[in-house]
Design an enzyme around this catalytic site. Structure first.
Site, PDB file in Angstrom:
ATOM      1  N   LYS A 154       0.821  -1.222   0.000  1.00 18.56           N
ATOM      2  CA  LYS A 154       0.000   0.000   0.000  1.00 18.56           C
ATOM      3  C   LYS A 154       0.854   1.272   0.000  1.00 18.56           C
ATOM      4  CE  LYS A 154      -2.250  -1.895   3.484  1.00 18.56           C
ATOM      5  NZ  LYS A 154      -1.883  -3.305   3.281  1.00 18.56           N
ATOM      6  N   ILE A 155       1.842   1.323   0.890  1.00 16.60           N
ATOM      7  CA  ILE A 155       2.668   2.538   0.982  1.00 16.60           C
ATOM      8  C   ILE A 155       3.599   2.640  -0.232  1.00 16.60           C
ATOM      9  CG2 ILE A 155       4.460   3.720   2.329  1.00 16.60           C
ATOM     10  CD1 ILE A 155       3.140   2.421   4.856  1.00 16.60           C
ATOM     11  N   THR A 229      11.491   4.321   6.090  1.00 16.12           N
ATOM     12  CA  THR A 229      10.341   4.724   6.914  1.00 16.12           C
ATOM     13  C   THR A 229       9.546   3.474   7.292  1.00 16.12           C
ATOM     14  OG1 THR A 229       9.035   5.127   4.908  1.00 16.12           O
ATOM     15  CG2 THR A 229      10.084   7.045   5.924  1.00 16.12           C
ATOM     16  N   SER A 230      10.215   2.303   7.235  1.00  9.88           N
ATOM     17  CA  SER A 230       9.469   1.064   7.478  1.00  9.88           C
ATOM     18  C   SER A 230       9.732   0.502   8.877  1.00  9.88           C
ATOM     19  CB  SER A 230       9.807   0.062   6.381  1.00  9.88           C
ATOM     20  OG  SER A 230       8.758  -0.843   6.250  1.00  9.88           O
ATOM     21  N   ARG A 231      10.814  -0.217   9.051  1.00  8.43           N
ATOM     22  CA  ARG A 231      11.197  -0.717  10.375  1.00  8.43           C
ATOM     23  C   ARG A 231      12.715  -0.666  10.484  1.00  8.43           C
ATOM     24  NH1 ARG A 231       6.787   0.215  11.571  1.00  8.43           N
ATOM     25  NH2 ARG A 231       5.204  -1.098  12.547  1.00  8.43           N
ATOM     26  N   ASP A 255      13.406   7.259   9.609  1.00  9.71           N
ATOM     27  CA  ASP A 255      12.285   7.549  10.505  1.00  9.71           C
ATOM     28  C   ASP A 255      12.174   6.442  11.556  1.00  9.71           C
ATOM     29  OD1 ASP A 255       9.952   9.050  11.308  1.00  9.71           O
ATOM     30  OD2 ASP A 255       8.745   7.400  10.505  1.00  9.71           O
ATOM     31  N   GLU A 260      15.128   1.767  18.446  1.00 14.00           N
ATOM     32  CA  GLU A 260      14.295   2.934  18.741  1.00 14.00           C
ATOM     33  C   GLU A 260      13.422   2.762  19.979  1.00 14.00           C
ATOM     34  OE1 GLU A 260      11.915   3.004  15.034  1.00 14.00           O
ATOM     35  OE2 GLU A 260      10.160   2.619  16.294  1.00 14.00           O
ATOM     36  N   HIS A 292      10.051   8.035  14.318  1.00 19.26           N
ATOM     37  CA  HIS A 292       8.938   7.185  13.860  1.00 19.26           C
ATOM     38  C   HIS A 292       7.653   8.011  13.746  1.00 19.26           C
ATOM     39  CE1 HIS A 292       7.699   2.691  13.705  1.00 19.26           C
ATOM     40  NE2 HIS A 292       6.851   3.401  12.989  1.00 19.26           N
ATOM     41  N   GLN A 293       7.722   9.042  12.932  1.00 21.51           N
ATOM     42  CA  GLN A 293       6.615   9.997  12.876  1.00 21.51           C
ATOM     43  C   GLN A 293       5.903  10.007  11.526  1.00 21.51           C
ATOM     44  OE1 GLN A 293       8.888  13.860  13.116  1.00 21.51           O
ATOM     45  NE2 GLN A 293       7.182  14.708  11.985  1.00 21.51           N
ATOM     46  N   ALA A 294       6.339   9.132  10.595  1.00 13.64           N
ATOM     47  CA  ALA A 294       5.788   9.213   9.232  1.00 13.64           C
ATOM     48  C   ALA A 294       4.268   9.049   9.209  1.00 13.64           C
ATOM     49  CB  ALA A 294       6.457   8.172   8.340  1.00 13.64           C
ATOM     50  N   PHE A 295       3.708   8.331  10.174  1.00 11.23           N
ATOM     51  CA  PHE A 295       2.258   8.075  10.187  1.00 11.23           C
ATOM     52  C   PHE A 295       1.467   9.273  10.696  1.00 11.23           C
ATOM     53  CE2 PHE A 295       1.115   7.906  14.680  1.00 11.23           C
ATOM     54  CZ  PHE A 295       2.370   7.947  15.263  1.00 11.23           C
TER      55      PHE A 295
END
Ligand code: NAD
Length: 344
Positions: A154-155, A229-231, A255, A260, A292-295
């Site tokens: 999806k992303i 920006t995944s894990r 990200d 983290e 971890h702010q992309a969402f």
């Protein structure tokens, strides 16, 4: 009224969860602690637990929840690499939010590429000190450059749309390719060899752990720009640092970070950073690190709250759980959900 224990709460989480909890008649018990073996006791007396990306939904936690009579954990995120699915199976149902806003993450990812390439972060700091020099701020056109997209779910798909809009050439790697015009699927090695920029959008699994390691980096173009920006654990951090130091990797946007869980979402501004690798990355001018702010968009938060509370409502109503995941869902074809039931 069902009581829901909500772990790792931040003020922005309550913005939409309060609204949907009221709609479904849930009592939310908000806890600031991350879910782990020690904090799990906070869920005693509740009917469900809600967890996030850096909570530990491990075997000990699952056993404790089962002992308290809690048999559902609602992940308020898409990824679930922090869940022990083998332990959960047959005891605790795991539901998640498979999609809340692929746009939020894909747009943030392009923001990272633009910032690293055109050095917005350095220009911002420079101008604040009335330094209007342009030395060191040289970028390149993205138009015509080759981007390698690892994971085209999806992303990844939304990110590809954005890249095509910029006039970039898109190479992609995914074990389950979704052929489309303008995208050339290749093996991971070939993607590394031929991309000016690489963006990671696959989940963290045994297969993808450290997919970007020393060997993969050596195979990449000199000066490659990598954004994750995944894990965090998709990248071997030590290998990345070495390659940033010797210039093989031109820049990195992170990200997410392997370790983290110990730091992200908390304020350590008054303390000495005990993680040397994190401190080293933050010290580099060609690294852009975010927490971890992309969402984090209004639309995503609203969708997360709506889907999570709906998942819980369905569970308590005895309905099927379309957003349930178990280790059998992807491993073999034995998951009951295939037959439109719950996983167990
Ligand atoms: P998705 O399930 O829609 O797509 C994942 C894609 O990766 C699938 O097409 C799958 O086939 C592919 N894939 C699986 N293993 C792979 C491998 N080893 N190599 C290459 N591709 C592989 O997931 P999505 O919604 O696009 O999300 C992708 C990831 O983004 C999530 O797993 C999560 O870790 C991360 N994420 C991060 C944030 C954030 O705030 N930074 C927010 C949401 C999601």
């Amino acid at each position: 009224m069902k009581r829901i224990c909500f772990f790792d709460t931040k003020p922005y989480d309550r913005l939409y969860f309060d609204e949907f909890a009221e709609k479904y008649g849930f009592e939310m018990v908000y806890c600031e602690s991350k879910l782990n073996e020690k904090s799990v006791v906070l869920a005693r007396g509740c009917d469900a637990a809600v967890a996030f990306v850096n909570d530990s939904v491990n075997a000990a936690v699952l056993r404790a929840l089962e002992e308290m009579g809690i048999s559902i954990v609602a992940m308020r995120c898409a990824g679930y690499n922090n869940v022990d699915f083998k332990e959960a199976y047959g005891k605790v149902h795991i539901v998640r939010v498979p999609a809340y806003s692929p746009y939020a993450v894909a747009e943030f990812t392009m923001g990272m590429f633009l910032t690293l390439n055109r050095k917005f972060h350095r220009a911002y700091n420079r101008v604040r000190e009335y330094n209007f020099s342009l030395s060191g701020l040289l970028g390149t056109d993205l138009y015509g450059k080759t981007i390698g997209v690892v994971g085209t779910g999806k992303i990844g798909q939304v990110f590809i749309d954005i890249c095509l809009g910029f006039g970039m050439r898109v190479l992609a790697y995914d074990p389950y390719p979704k052929e489309r015009k303008g995208v050339c699927y290749v093996g991971f090695e070939e993607l590394c060899k031929n991309s000016d920029m690489i963006s990671l959008h696959c989940p963290l699994t045994k297969e993808s752990y450290h997919i970007v390691n020393k060997e993969a980096i050596q195979n990449m173009r000199d000066g490659v720009v990598i954004v994750n920006t995944s894990r965090g654990a998709l990248i071997d951090t030590s290998a990345l640092i070495e390659s940033l130091k010797d210039g093989k990797v031109g820049a990195a946007g992170l990200d997410v970070y392997e370790e983290e869980g110990d730091f992200f979402y908390e304020d350590y501004s008054g303390e000495v950073m005990p993680d040397d690798e994190l401190a080293r990355l933050i010290s580099m001018p060609n690294v852009l690190l975010t927490s971890h702010q992309a969402f984090l968009t209004e639309e995503a938060l609203k969708n997360i709250a709506e889907t999570t509370t709906d998942n819980l409502y369905r569970y308590f109503a005895g309905e099927a759980l379309p957003n349930e995941v178990c280790y059998r869902c992807s491993k073999d074809n034995t998951c009951k959900k295939e037959h439109k039931e719950r996983c167990f």
